[in-house]
Design an enzyme around this catalytic site. Sequence first.
Site, PDB file in Angstrom:
ATOM      1  N   HIS A 165     -71.332  56.347  17.464  1.00 57.55           N
ATOM      2  CA  HIS A 165     -72.344  55.628  16.666  1.00 57.55           C
ATOM      3  C   HIS A 165     -73.508  56.583  16.411  1.00 57.55           C
ATOM      4  O   HIS A 165     -74.478  56.636  17.152  1.00 57.55           O
ATOM      5  CB  HIS A 165     -72.808  54.383  17.432  1.00 57.55           C
ATOM      6  CG  HIS A 165     -73.727  53.482  16.670  1.00 57.55           C
ATOM      7  ND1 HIS A 165     -73.795  52.129  16.909  1.00 57.55           N
ATOM      8  CD2 HIS A 165     -74.626  53.714  15.687  1.00 57.55           C
ATOM      9  CE1 HIS A 165     -74.692  51.575  16.113  1.00 57.55           C
ATOM     10  NE2 HIS A 165     -75.224  52.545  15.360  1.00 57.55           N
ATOM     11  N   HIS A 190     -75.663  58.060  12.950  1.00 53.53           N
ATOM     12  CA  HIS A 190     -75.938  58.138  11.517  1.00 53.53           C
ATOM     13  C   HIS A 190     -76.412  59.553  11.220  1.00 53.53           C
ATOM     14  O   HIS A 190     -77.471  59.959  11.699  1.00 53.53           O
ATOM     15  CB  HIS A 190     -77.005  57.121  11.118  1.00 53.53           C
ATOM     16  CG  HIS A 190     -76.621  55.701  11.409  1.00 53.53           C
ATOM     17  ND1 HIS A 190     -75.957  54.910  10.497  1.00 53.53           N
ATOM     18  CD2 HIS A 190     -76.776  54.946  12.530  1.00 53.53           C
ATOM     19  CE1 HIS A 190     -75.733  53.717  11.032  1.00 53.53           C
ATOM     20  NE2 HIS A 190     -76.211  53.716  12.273  1.00 53.53           N
ATOM     21  N   HIS A 196     -71.947  47.087  12.119  1.00 54.48           N
ATOM     22  CA  HIS A 196     -73.109  46.769  12.946  1.00 54.48           C
ATOM     23  C   HIS A 196     -73.221  45.243  13.047  1.00 54.48           C
ATOM     24  O   HIS A 196     -73.180  44.539  12.024  1.00 54.48           O
ATOM     25  CB  HIS A 196     -74.384  47.303  12.301  1.00 54.48           C
ATOM     26  CG  HIS A 196     -74.559  48.784  12.420  1.00 54.48           C
ATOM     27  ND1 HIS A 196     -73.565  49.687  12.109  1.00 54.48           N
ATOM     28  CD2 HIS A 196     -75.633  49.528  12.820  1.00 54.48           C
ATOM     29  CE1 HIS A 196     -74.025  50.919  12.307  1.00 54.48           C
ATOM     30  NE2 HIS A 196     -75.275  50.841  12.739  1.00 54.48           N
ATOM     31  N   GLU A 219     -77.286  43.387  16.863  1.00 53.53           N
ATOM     32  CA  GLU A 219     -78.422  44.230  17.256  1.00 53.53           C
ATOM     33  C   GLU A 219     -79.667  43.350  17.217  1.00 53.53           C
ATOM     34  O   GLU A 219     -80.160  42.889  18.231  1.00 53.53           O
ATOM     35  CB  GLU A 219     -78.544  45.432  16.316  1.00 53.53           C
ATOM     36  CG  GLU A 219     -79.729  46.344  16.635  1.00 53.53           C
ATOM     37  CD  GLU A 219     -79.963  47.421  15.586  1.00 53.53           C
ATOM     38  OE1 GLU A 219     -80.715  48.359  15.888  1.00 53.53           O
ATOM     39  OE2 GLU A 219     -79.421  47.323  14.462  1.00 53.53           O
ATOM     40  N   ASP A 248     -77.298  56.826  17.868  1.00 50.05           N
ATOM     41  CA  ASP A 248     -77.733  56.083  16.684  1.00 50.05           C
ATOM     42  C   ASP A 248     -78.433  57.000  15.665  1.00 50.05           C
ATOM     43  O   ASP A 248     -77.781  57.607  14.828  1.00 50.05           O
ATOM     44  CB  ASP A 248     -78.623  54.913  17.096  1.00 50.05           C
ATOM     45  CG  ASP A 248     -78.683  53.805  16.055  1.00 50.05           C
ATOM     46  OD1 ASP A 248     -77.990  53.902  15.028  1.00 50.05           O
ATOM     47  OD2 ASP A 248     -79.426  52.828  16.274  1.00 50.05           O
ATOM     48  N   ASP A 249     -79.761  57.072  15.738  1.00 50.57           N
ATOM     49  CA  ASP A 249     -80.562  57.918  14.842  1.00 50.57           C
ATOM     50  C   ASP A 249     -81.480  58.770  15.725  1.00 50.57           C
ATOM     51  O   ASP A 249     -82.683  58.502  15.835  1.00 50.57           O
ATOM     52  CB  ASP A 249     -81.392  57.053  13.890  1.00 50.57           C
ATOM     53  CG  ASP A 249     -80.524  56.184  13.000  1.00 50.57           C
ATOM     54  OD1 ASP A 249     -80.055  56.691  11.962  1.00 50.57           O
ATOM     55  OD2 ASP A 249     -80.308  55.007  13.354  1.00 50.57           O
TER      56      ASP A 249
END
Length: 334
Positions: free
Chosen positions: A14, A16, A194, A197, A275-276
């Site tokens: 996961h 991005h 997703h 969340e 994630d980011d």
Amino acid sequence: MQAFVTGLPKVELHLHIEGSLEPELMFELAKRNQVAIPFSSPDEVRAAYQFTNLQSFLDIYYQGANVLLTERDFFDLTWAYIERCAADNVRHCEIFFDPQTHTDRGVDFATVINGISAALTKAEHELAITSQIIMCFLRHLDETAAFATLEMALPFKDKIIGVGLDSSEQGNPPEKFARVFAHAKALGFLTVAHAGEEGPAQNIVDAIDMLQVSRVDHGVSCVQDPALVASLAASRMPLTVCPLSNTKLKVFEHMADHNIIELLRQGVCVTINSDDPAYFGGYMTANFMAVAQALTVSNTELAQLSLNAIEASFISRERKLELSQEVLSYLQQA
């Protein structure tokens, strides 16, 4: 603990790629491409990374993506992430990209995918880091736009293993994209989404039932429904959990409140991911360490998080066995 976590073989599911754009590279690309950005220094960018929820992050995330224009930009972005993987002993990664973020700015789909793919090919040849690419639809846009993006992807199907669903969860439930996901599956793409969340546990149920996903990205709100948790454990439906992201976006106020280890002990196939990471303060080792420091967790449980990620990955059975043996051997020697 730091030494064990750093050396632990890891798999990331996961990530991005646009969210790995560090402020220094953002400024370098802005200068290269003569793109104006609303910040005067990398430090000013970092100071802006104080988010109250998912949307406050997305607003600045899309601004940052404006500097990405050429195939070289996407190569450099991806290679910078790969160098982080090498430092964190990430042995395999499955990365998301958001084509609509770029095609809506006039950047060709081919420019994006070819730049990313070239860097990942180099990573396998030079660093033995394997990878897969997953194309995500932006859920705040409509179904028609998602179908158009899927059509753009077809000439590059050899480079893209699956489709996903990201961006604003609230107000954009899974059923909005049920038809495009069904079409993607019919074309041979794997599917992820997703869910759970900021949205409710029902979004996880709907992603599984309506989108027929192979794994759920995030999924931490499953604890709202004990029957769902039991079902996830029984089916081994993976959750790609992102601990630092969850605390940065206030899904959990503090890491000590996070439910990932509770879910692990209930038999859910939870995994750790970043994630980011440029926006949320850490790549894979940092996420593992944040969990290890805030929650009581053993080396065996940390290794199980890696084994779960291997199990949940879209790689061959042979590669899964190879990576699993790396993790088990490492644990035995620790």
